[in-house]
Design a protein around this motif. Structure first.
Motif, short mmCIF file in Angstrom:
data_model
loop_
_atom_site.label_atom_id
_atom_site.label_comp_id
_atom_site.label_asym_id
_atom_site.label_seq_id
_atom_site.Cartn_x
_atom_site.Cartn_y
_atom_site.Cartn_z
N GLN A 137 39.22 34.90 41.56
CA GLN A 137 39.77 33.54 41.99
C GLN A 137 40.68 34.08 43.36
O GLN A 137 40.79 33.32 44.26
CB GLN A 137 40.84 33.19 40.93
N GLU A 149 38.49 34.45 46.52
CA GLU A 149 38.39 33.05 46.97
C GLU A 149 39.35 32.39 47.80
O GLU A 149 39.18 31.87 49.00
CB GLU A 149 38.04 32.16 46.14
N GLU A 150 40.61 32.48 47.37
CA GLU A 150 41.85 32.01 47.91
C GLU A 150 41.75 32.81 49.12
O GLU A 150 42.34 32.26 50.37
CB GLU A 150 42.91 32.17 47.18
N THR A 157 39.60 31.79 51.98
CA THR A 157 39.98 30.50 52.47
C THR A 157 41.12 30.66 53.67
O THR A 157 41.11 30.12 54.80
CB THR A 157 40.55 29.47 51.33
N GLU A 217 37.51 24.37 45.58
CA GLU A 217 38.19 25.36 45.03
C GLU A 217 39.12 24.58 44.17
O GLU A 217 39.32 25.14 42.81
CB GLU A 217 39.24 26.17 45.97
N LYS A 259 36.81 23.27 41.11
CA LYS A 259 36.70 24.35 40.18
C LYS A 259 37.81 24.62 39.23
O LYS A 259 37.60 25.01 37.98
CB LYS A 259 36.23 25.84 40.80
N LYS A 260 39.01 24.55 39.65
CA LYS A 260 40.06 24.87 38.75
C LYS A 260 40.24 23.59 37.79
O LYS A 260 41.05 24.05 36.67
CB LYS A 260 41.67 25.01 39.60
#
Length: 250
Positions: free
Chosen positions: A151, A154-155, A158, A244, A247-248
């Motif tokens: 996670q 991915e952040e 971005t 994103e 997905k959360k």
């Protein structure tokens, strides 16, 4: 080269891979220039190919070194040595991660994002060390750590898209404010599939436009292509941020 082997056996982080390629004694300036434009499918494929090519080159045979017997360190000294090595690794990785981007060169809007990227970087290092310290049979403890790393990664991707877009184009990527919290599960899954399809389609379009830019010699046409790339990357970034968020919620 040990760094290349470690990169292939690890998470294959794009920006660390570019830093490794830049440090090679044999590298192509044109390829490095394209890689520094940022992460996309085409550049990632090129990076993997170039590092694999260099890693397979025959290395000069080294003379055998005399064997040095080292006395086993005291348990406390072992812990100190481990912390020292980890600190060195973190420092070296930090240099590779943030090469070419300085906080003072960024506009005010991106400075908090840069600081967030730094925090994520060190959080991921600590999580990876924690994962390595677990015994082989601790899969129940390893899974939450791996999910957390994924996670954060991915952040981080971005944020780096925003930073590299500014470096290349001197414009800010638009951050969407869409709220998906009121959608039902079925609608969330449908929206997720649509976003993933759009991301794939736009990514291919951007890769093609970069290829067009490499071969285009007319100044006016190059400006048009660059404008198209900026717009597409902006749309692509918004889709990724929204993905994103969804997905959360799923």
């Amino acid at each position: 080269m040990d760094a290349i082997k470690a990169w292939f056996s690890g998470s294959k982080d794009y920006y660390q891979g570019v830093a490794i390629y830049a440090s090679l004694p044999v590298k192509k300036t044109r390829i490095l220039k394209n890689l520094n434009r940022g992460k996309n499918n085409r550049n990632m494929s090129t990076l993997v190919s170039e590092l694999r090519k260099y890693g397979s080159m025959p290395k000069p045979v080294k003379k055998s070194e005399p064997v040095i017997v080292v006395k086993e360190a005291h348990p406390d000294q072992k812990e100190i040595n481990t912390e020292h090595v980890r600190t060195q690794l973190a420092t070296e990785s930090q240099k590779q991660e943030f090469t070419g981007i300085r906080l003072g060169d960024l506009p005010a809007e991106l400075r908090p994002r840069f600081l967030r990227a730094q925090k994520i970087f060190y959080d991921m290092i600590e999580l990876k060390f924690a994962l390595n310290d677990l015994p082989d049979n601790a899969s129940d403890k390893a899974l939450p750590i791996m999910i957390n790393i994924f996670q954060l990664d991915e952040e981080r991707d971005t944020i780096w898209e925003e930073l590299h877009h500014w470096k290349k184009h001197r414009t800010l990527l638009t951050v969407p404010e869409d709220d998906f919290s009121k959608l039902d599960p079925k609608s969330l899954w449908r929206k997720k599939r649509n976003l993933e399809a759009n991301i794939t389609k736009i990514s291919k379009r951007v890769d093609q436009r970069y290829s067009d830019l490499e071969t285009e010699t007319n100044k006016h046409d190059r400006l048009l292509i660059e404008s198209s790339i900026r717009k597409s990357e902006n749309t692509l970034h918004q889709h990724k941020v929204n993905l994103e968020k969804i997905k959360k919620l799923i």
